[in-house]
Design an enzyme around this catalytic site. Structure first.
Site, PDB file in Angstrom:
ATOM      1  N   THR A  39      48.135  37.076  37.241  1.00 27.37           N
ATOM      2  CA  THR A  39      47.785  36.578  35.904  1.00 27.37           C
ATOM      3  C   THR A  39      46.544  37.258  35.334  1.00 27.37           C
ATOM      4  OG1 THR A  39      46.440  34.817  36.857  1.00 27.37           O
ATOM      5  CG2 THR A  39      48.738  34.282  36.369  1.00 27.37           C
ATOM      6  N   CYS A  43      39.249  31.842  38.834  1.00 31.02           N
ATOM      7  CA  CYS A  43      39.113  30.388  38.749  1.00 31.02           C
ATOM      8  C   CYS A  43      38.060  29.873  39.719  1.00 31.02           C
ATOM      9  CB  CYS A  43      40.438  29.712  39.153  1.00 31.02           C
ATOM     10  SG  CYS A  43      41.749  29.951  37.968  1.00 31.02           S
ATOM     11  N   CYS A  47      40.268  24.473  40.424  1.00 29.67           N
ATOM     12  CA  CYS A  47      41.094  24.632  39.212  1.00 29.67           C
ATOM     13  C   CYS A  47      42.390  23.834  39.330  1.00 29.67           C
ATOM     14  CB  CYS A  47      41.429  26.104  38.976  1.00 29.67           C
ATOM     15  SG  CYS A  47      42.405  26.319  37.466  1.00 29.67           S
ATOM     16  N   CYS A  74      39.329  31.866  33.673  1.00 28.98           N
ATOM     17  CA  CYS A  74      40.452  30.965  33.398  1.00 28.98           C
ATOM     18  C   CYS A  74      40.087  30.018  32.269  1.00 28.98           C
ATOM     19  CB  CYS A  74      40.776  30.183  34.672  1.00 28.98           C
ATOM     20  SG  CYS A  74      41.819  28.756  34.427  1.00 28.98           S
ATOM     21  N   CYS A  77      39.792  25.945  33.982  1.00 33.38           N
ATOM     22  CA  CYS A  77      38.643  25.478  34.767  1.00 33.38           C
ATOM     23  C   CYS A  77      37.333  26.099  34.280  1.00 33.38           C
ATOM     24  CB  CYS A  77      38.863  25.752  36.246  1.00 33.38           C
ATOM     25  SG  CYS A  77      39.011  27.500  36.642  1.00 33.38           S
TER      26      CYS A  77
HETATM   27 ZN   LIG Z   1      41.324  28.025  36.503  1.00 30.17          ZN
END
Ligand SMILES: [Zn+2]
Length: 357
Positions: A39, A43, A47, A74, A77
């Site tokens: 992705t 994080c 998360c 992210c 989070c």
């Molecule tokens: Zn995250």
């Protein structure tokens, strides 16, 4: 209750880190970050998004490292912003400062409003972080201020007003629980305070236990019983000492049983005398289960004073209730045992025994 962890834990290996990610362990936040190759984001360990595949995950010690490797923060989070726990610690710390100086004790709903949280939620996070309820914390603060004022040789009434009690009758009503003696007694060093004590032998050597009318005020370990008794007298120079009566013999038997096997717990009341800060540290120490070790840094974070690591070490060293306030479970971040008031060999023995049971 936050899960108790040793700071060394996350320095250990990637498998512990991966386990923390699977557990969404918020106590691991700040110790490391993880990135997900598929992705392109990174994080915090806690998360809430669905767990990534292990083979796509890499660990980073800090945000800079993750960003240099080309990952974006992210959106769920928000690793670039303080975590919920960090925000809570900050709020609770502000409230603690406020309670330390407040003239009148604010109500729970006033405190919650200042923190911007609901009273119920505020009460819960305050307790999780400090180990005390806001009320108990405010009482400990006031107690500390009264003691400080009384020992400055002021009149008892002035001290009571200075400490924020607006009616002296209310103070007299409460002071036996707070001080264990009447205010006049306290200023004069407590000539009427009676301390019962007994000496015994246990597997760690000589043991002394002493109790005031409030509860156990000393548990000490050593090689020389006479020295233990002398130290007790030095600590309470004005007290009247009473050698163990039959009721007290049963107390000491319980204390020795507890020191031999801390996991059984001690249901006797404790008379913990210390500053509000020391009380916070000691309450936090009492939350560490037998068999666990934590670092001074962990305790500092847990009481919402992450920078006060040295003061935490000082409070551990000032503990006068061996094993009942388990300062032996605090070690240095590098795993070194550090000091122990009753001898570092006894600390090692206690820790070994707790790990084996
Ligand atoms: Zn995250």
């Amino acid at each position: 209750m936050p899960k108790l962890i040793n700071a060394d834990y996350f320095e250990a290996d990637d498998e512990s880190r991966w386990q923390a990610v699977l557990d969404r362990d918020h106590t691991a936040d700040g110790h490391f970050y993880y990135s997900v190759k598929s992705t392109g984001v990174y994080c915090r360990p806690s998360c809430p998004t669905r767990a990534a595949k292990r083979e796509n995950v890499r660990f980073h010690l800090n945000r800079e490292e993750a960003e240099l490797a080309g990952f974006r923060p992210c959106k769920r989070c928000k690793p670039g912003q303080p975590s919920l726990r960090e925000q809570h610690i900050k709020k609770v710390t502000e409230i603690c400062r406020l309670l330390e100086t407040a003239e009148c004790e604010p109500s729970l709903s006033e405190l919650a409003a200042i923190a911007g949280l609901s009273p119920f939620y505020f009460h819960r996070i305050f307790r999780v972080i400090t180990g005390l309820t806001p009320k108990a914390y405010a009482t400990a603060q006031r107690n500390h201020r009264v003691r400080k004022q009384l020992t400055k040789n002021k009149s008892v009434t002035t001290a009571i007003y200075d400490a924020g009690y607006n009616s002296s009758s209310r103070f007299y009503e409460k002071s036996p629980q707070l001080l264990g003696m009447t205010p006049s007694d306290y200023r004069s060093g407590g000539p009427d305070s009676r301390i019962r004590f007994a000496l015994g032998e246990c597997s760690l050597g000589s043991i002394l236990a002493a109790a005031s009318d409030i509860g156990i005020c000393a548990i000490a370990l050593g090689d020389d019983p006479d020295l233990l008794a002398r130290e007790l007298q030095d600590r309470f120079p004005q007290a009247e000492f009473i050698g163990g009566d039959s009721e007290f013999e049963q107390w000491i038997a319980k204390v020795i049983g507890f020191v031999e096997a801390p996991a059984i717990g001690l249901d006797l009341p404790l008379d913990m005398r210390g500053t509000a800060f020391q009380q916070r540290v000691w309450q936090a120490l009492r939350q560490i289960p037998a068999g666990e070790k934590v670092s001074y840094t962990d305790i500092a974070q847990r009481i919402g004073a992450p920078k006060a690591v040295r003061a935490v070490a000082g409070a551990c060293a000032a503990n006068t209730l061996a094993v009942a306030i388990p300062c032996h479970r605090v070690v240095r971040t590098d795993g070194n045992l550090s000091g122990y008031r009753w001898g570092v060999e006894r600390k090692a023995k206690l820790l070994l025994r707790e790990q084996q049971s």
